[in-house]
Design a protein around this motif. Structure first.
Motif, PDB file in Angstrom:
ATOM      1  N   LEU A 113       0.829  -1.205   0.000  1.00 60.12           N
ATOM      2  CA  LEU A 113       0.000   0.000   0.000  1.00 60.12           C
ATOM      3  C   LEU A 113       0.862   1.253   0.000  1.00 60.12           C
ATOM      4  CD1 LEU A 113      -2.895   1.100   0.160  1.00 60.12           C
ATOM      5  CD2 LEU A 113      -2.666   1.054   2.636  1.00 60.12           C
ATOM      6  N   SER A 114       1.891   1.269   0.825  1.00 57.33           N
ATOM      7  CA  SER A 114       2.752   2.454   0.867  1.00 57.33           C
ATOM      8  C   SER A 114       3.510   2.614  -0.447  1.00 57.33           C
ATOM      9  CB  SER A 114       3.716   2.378   2.048  1.00 57.33           C
ATOM     10  OG  SER A 114       4.584   1.275   1.905  1.00 57.33           O
ATOM     11  N   SER A 115       3.949   1.487  -1.042  1.00 58.21           N
ATOM     12  CA  SER A 115       4.653   1.607  -2.330  1.00 58.21           C
ATOM     13  C   SER A 115       3.678   2.067  -3.412  1.00 58.21           C
ATOM     14  CB  SER A 115       5.305   0.283  -2.716  1.00 58.21           C
ATOM     15  OG  SER A 115       4.327  -0.699  -3.006  1.00 58.21           O
ATOM     16  N   GLU A 116       2.438   1.571  -3.358  1.00 57.03           N
ATOM     17  CA  GLU A 116       1.447   2.023  -4.332  1.00 57.03           C
ATOM     18  C   GLU A 116       1.120   3.502  -4.127  1.00 57.03           C
ATOM     19  OE1 GLU A 116      -1.949  -0.540  -4.252  1.00 57.03           O
ATOM     20  OE2 GLU A 116      -0.834  -2.243  -5.070  1.00 57.03           O
ATOM     21  N   LYS A 117       1.046   3.921  -2.854  1.00 49.88           N
ATOM     22  CA  LYS A 117       0.799   5.349  -2.590  1.00 49.88           C
ATOM     23  C   LYS A 117       1.937   6.191  -3.132  1.00 49.88           C
ATOM     24  CE  LYS A 117      -2.148   5.624   1.478  1.00 49.88           C
ATOM     25  NZ  LYS A 117      -2.201   6.032   2.890  1.00 49.88           N
ATOM     26  N   SER A 118       3.174   5.767  -2.865  1.00 49.27           N
ATOM     27  CA  SER A 118       4.318   6.538  -3.371  1.00 49.27           C
ATOM     28  C   SER A 118       4.333   6.515  -4.895  1.00 49.27           C
ATOM     29  CB  SER A 118       5.632   5.992  -2.800  1.00 49.27           C
ATOM     30  OG  SER A 118       5.860   4.670  -3.254  1.00 49.27           O
ATOM     31  N   GLU A 119       3.947   5.379  -5.484  1.00 49.64           N
ATOM     32  CA  GLU A 119       3.861   5.285  -6.945  1.00 49.64           C
ATOM     33  C   GLU A 119       2.791   6.235  -7.475  1.00 49.64           C
ATOM     34  OE1 GLU A 119       4.819   3.939 -10.748  1.00 49.64           O
ATOM     35  OE2 GLU A 119       5.860   3.635  -8.868  1.00 49.64           O
ATOM     36  N   MET A 120       1.649   6.285  -6.776  1.00 50.67           N
ATOM     37  CA  MET A 120       0.571   7.192  -7.191  1.00 50.67           C
ATOM     38  C   MET A 120       1.028   8.641  -7.084  1.00 50.67           C
ATOM     39  SD  MET A 120      -2.234   5.637  -8.123  1.00 50.67           S
ATOM     40  CE  MET A 120      -3.586   6.693  -7.742  1.00 50.67           C
ATOM     41  N   VAL A 121       1.714   8.965  -6.003  1.00 53.48           N
ATOM     42  CA  VAL A 121       2.212  10.334  -5.835  1.00 53.48           C
ATOM     43  C   VAL A 121       3.203  10.665  -6.939  1.00 53.48           C
ATOM     44  CG1 VAL A 121       3.650  11.785  -4.333  1.00 53.48           C
ATOM     45  CG2 VAL A 121       1.791  10.432  -3.356  1.00 53.48           C
ATOM     46  N   ARG A 122       4.105   9.707  -7.234  1.00 50.20           N
ATOM     47  CA  ARG A 122       5.085   9.921  -8.295  1.00 50.20           C
ATOM     48  C   ARG A 122       4.399  10.069  -9.647  1.00 50.20           C
ATOM     49  NH1 ARG A 122       7.388   7.338 -12.078  1.00 50.20           N
ATOM     50  NH2 ARG A 122       6.531   5.316 -11.566  1.00 50.20           N
ATOM     51  N   MET A 123       3.392   9.213  -9.895  1.00 45.45           N
ATOM     52  CA  MET A 123       2.669   9.289 -11.162  1.00 45.45           C
ATOM     53  C   MET A 123       1.915  10.613 -11.264  1.00 45.45           C
ATOM     54  SD  MET A 123       1.279   5.394 -11.585  1.00 45.45           S
ATOM     55  CE  MET A 123       0.346   5.738 -13.054  1.00 45.45           C
ATOM     56  N   ARG A 124       1.299  11.056 -10.165  1.00 45.34           N
ATOM     57  CA  ARG A 124       0.583  12.324 -10.168  1.00 45.34           C
ATOM     58  C   ARG A 124       1.545  13.469 -10.446  1.00 45.34           C
ATOM     59  NH1 ARG A 124      -2.386  12.393  -5.177  1.00 45.34           N
ATOM     60  NH2 ARG A 124      -3.833  11.033  -6.231  1.00 45.34           N
ATOM     61  N   ARG A 125       2.731  13.413  -9.824  1.00 46.14           N
ATOM     62  CA  ARG A 125       3.742  14.445 -10.048  1.00 46.14           C
ATOM     63  C   ARG A 125       4.196  14.426 -11.511  1.00 46.14           C
ATOM     64  NH1 ARG A 125       8.186  12.732  -7.215  1.00 46.14           N
ATOM     65  NH2 ARG A 125       6.864  12.639  -5.379  1.00 46.14           N
ATOM     66  N   ASP A 126       4.446  13.224 -12.032  1.00 43.15           N
ATOM     67  CA  ASP A 126       4.842  13.106 -13.438  1.00 43.15           C
ATOM     68  C   ASP A 126       3.760  13.632 -14.359  1.00 43.15           C
ATOM     69  OD1 ASP A 126       7.180  11.963 -12.593  1.00 43.15           O
ATOM     70  OD2 ASP A 126       6.623   9.901 -13.153  1.00 43.15           O
ATOM     71  N   LEU A 127       2.500  13.324 -14.023  1.00 47.69           N
ATOM     72  CA  LEU A 127       1.384  13.786 -14.838  1.00 47.69           C
ATOM     73  C   LEU A 127       1.294  15.309 -14.833  1.00 47.69           C
ATOM     74  CD1 LEU A 127      -1.041  12.884 -16.540  1.00 47.69           C
ATOM     75  CD2 LEU A 127      -2.393  12.882 -14.455  1.00 47.69           C
ATOM     76  N   GLU A 128       1.479  15.911 -13.666  1.00 42.81           N
ATOM     77  CA  GLU A 128       1.453  17.374 -13.574  1.00 42.81           C
ATOM     78  C   GLU A 128       2.600  17.982 -14.388  1.00 42.81           C
ATOM     79  OE1 GLU A 128      -0.709  19.557 -12.328  1.00 42.81           O
ATOM     80  OE2 GLU A 128      -2.018  17.846 -11.942  1.00 42.81           O
ATOM     81  N   GLU A 129       3.793  17.363 -14.281  1.00 42.32           N
ATOM     82  CA  GLU A 129       4.926  17.861 -15.058  1.00 42.32           C
ATOM     83  C   GLU A 129       4.643  17.753 -16.553  1.00 42.32           C
ATOM     84  OE1 GLU A 129       8.381  15.696 -13.857  1.00 42.32           O
ATOM     85  OE2 GLU A 129       8.434  16.608 -11.866  1.00 42.32           O
ATOM     86  N   GLU A 130       4.044  16.627 -16.946  1.00 44.21           N
ATOM     87  CA  GLU A 130       3.731  16.431 -18.365  1.00 44.21           C
ATOM     88  C   GLU A 130       2.691  17.442 -18.836  1.00 44.21           C
ATOM     89  OE1 GLU A 130       2.147  12.824 -21.159  1.00 44.21           O
ATOM     90  OE2 GLU A 130       3.294  12.324 -19.358  1.00 44.21           O
ATOM     91  N   ARG A 131       1.683  17.687 -18.003  1.00 46.09           N
ATOM     92  CA  ARG A 131       0.680  18.696 -18.363  1.00 46.09           C
ATOM     93  C   ARG A 131       1.316  20.064 -18.525  1.00 46.09           C
ATOM     94  NH1 ARG A 131      -4.127  17.152 -14.161  1.00 46.09           N
ATOM     95  NH2 ARG A 131      -4.952  15.376 -15.317  1.00 46.09           N
ATOM     96  N   GLU A 132       2.223  20.402 -17.605  1.00 46.50           N
ATOM     97  CA  GLU A 132       2.902  21.694 -17.681  1.00 46.50           C
ATOM     98  C   GLU A 132       3.746  21.778 -18.950  1.00 46.50           C
ATOM     99  OE1 GLU A 132       3.607  25.476 -16.821  1.00 46.50           O
ATOM    100  OE2 GLU A 132       2.217  24.182 -15.728  1.00 46.50           O
ATOM    101  N   MET A 133       4.418  20.668 -19.289  1.00 48.02           N
ATOM    102  CA  MET A 133       5.215  20.651 -20.521  1.00 48.02           C
ATOM    103  C   MET A 133       4.316  20.826 -21.740  1.00 48.02           C
ATOM    104  SD  MET A 133       8.339  17.914 -19.868  1.00 48.02           S
ATOM    105  CE  MET A 133       7.397  16.582 -20.486  1.00 48.02           C
ATOM    106  N   HIS A 134       3.134  20.177 -21.729  1.00 47.26           N
ATOM    107  CA  HIS A 134       2.202  20.339 -22.856  1.00 47.26           C
ATOM    108  C   HIS A 134       1.724  21.783 -22.962  1.00 47.26           C
ATOM    109  CE1 HIS A 134       1.747  16.326 -24.436  1.00 47.26           C
ATOM    110  NE2 HIS A 134       1.711  15.844 -23.199  1.00 47.26           N
ATOM    111  N   ARG A 135       1.429  22.387 -21.806  1.00 45.10           N
ATOM    112  CA  ARG A 135       1.005  23.799 -21.822  1.00 45.10           C
ATOM    113  C   ARG A 135       2.107  24.682 -22.391  1.00 45.10           C
ATOM    114  NH1 ARG A 135      -0.607  23.139 -16.008  1.00 45.10           N
ATOM    115  NH2 ARG A 135      -2.633  22.110 -16.131  1.00 45.10           N
TER     116      ARG A 135
END
Length: 158
Positions: free
Chosen positions: A59-81
């Motif tokens: 669960l903690s690894s999945e949470k950290s993975e989700m946080v990392r994925m969310r961060r990556d997604l935000e970075e990708e959105r910012e790059m697209h913008r």
């Protein structure tokens, strides 16, 4: 009589000894089963604790993975913008360059047209005079539709 009393007492003691032995055997057997139950319970609890630890780690690894994925997604959105803004700026710059190029060409054409008009006027004046002097009926028959007898404005059906 004393011998009988002693024998009766021995019998009683023997019976009591047998009863105590049986009770001790029952207690030992009960103790073994209880020890087995306690051991099984302890093993089950340890297995549950291990399972809980494993699940918590997952669960903690999945949470950290989700946080990392969310961060990556935000970075990708910012790059697209940013890429979209850069594309828009590039398009605007190209449009501005094209506009400036067209304005230059238009001004060149206007300048050339002015110069050419003065020269053409000099050369065209004799031709214009010739046409003006020629028969006026000739001009009206120059329309090819009229020559062929075709109505240039057909009726439209409603």
């Amino acid at each position: 009589s004393e011998l009988g009393k002693a024998r009766a007492e021995i019998k009683e003691l023997k019976a009591e000894l047998d009863y105590e032995r049986k009770a001790r055997r029952r207690a030992e057997l009960l103790n073994k089963t209880l020890a087995k139950d306690v051991e099984e319970e302890r093993m089950g609890r340890e297995a549950e604790e291990m399972q809980n630890k494993r699940l918590f780690k997952e669960l903690s690894s999945e949470k950290s993975e989700m946080v990392r994925m969310r961060r990556d997604l935000e970075e990708e959105r910012e790059m697209h913008r940013l890429a979209e803004r850069l594309r828009e700026e590039r398009v605007q710059m190209k449009l501005m360059d094209a506009r400036l190029f067209l304005e230059e060409k238009l001004s060149e054409l206007e300048e050339a047209n002015r110069q050419g008009e003065t020269e053409r006027n000099r050369m065209m004046k004799p031709k214009i005079l010739e046409r003006a002097c020629s028969s006026p009926g000739r001009r009206s028959s120059e329309n090819p539709h009229i020559k062929r007898g075709i109505n240039p404005f057909p009726r439209v059906m409603r």
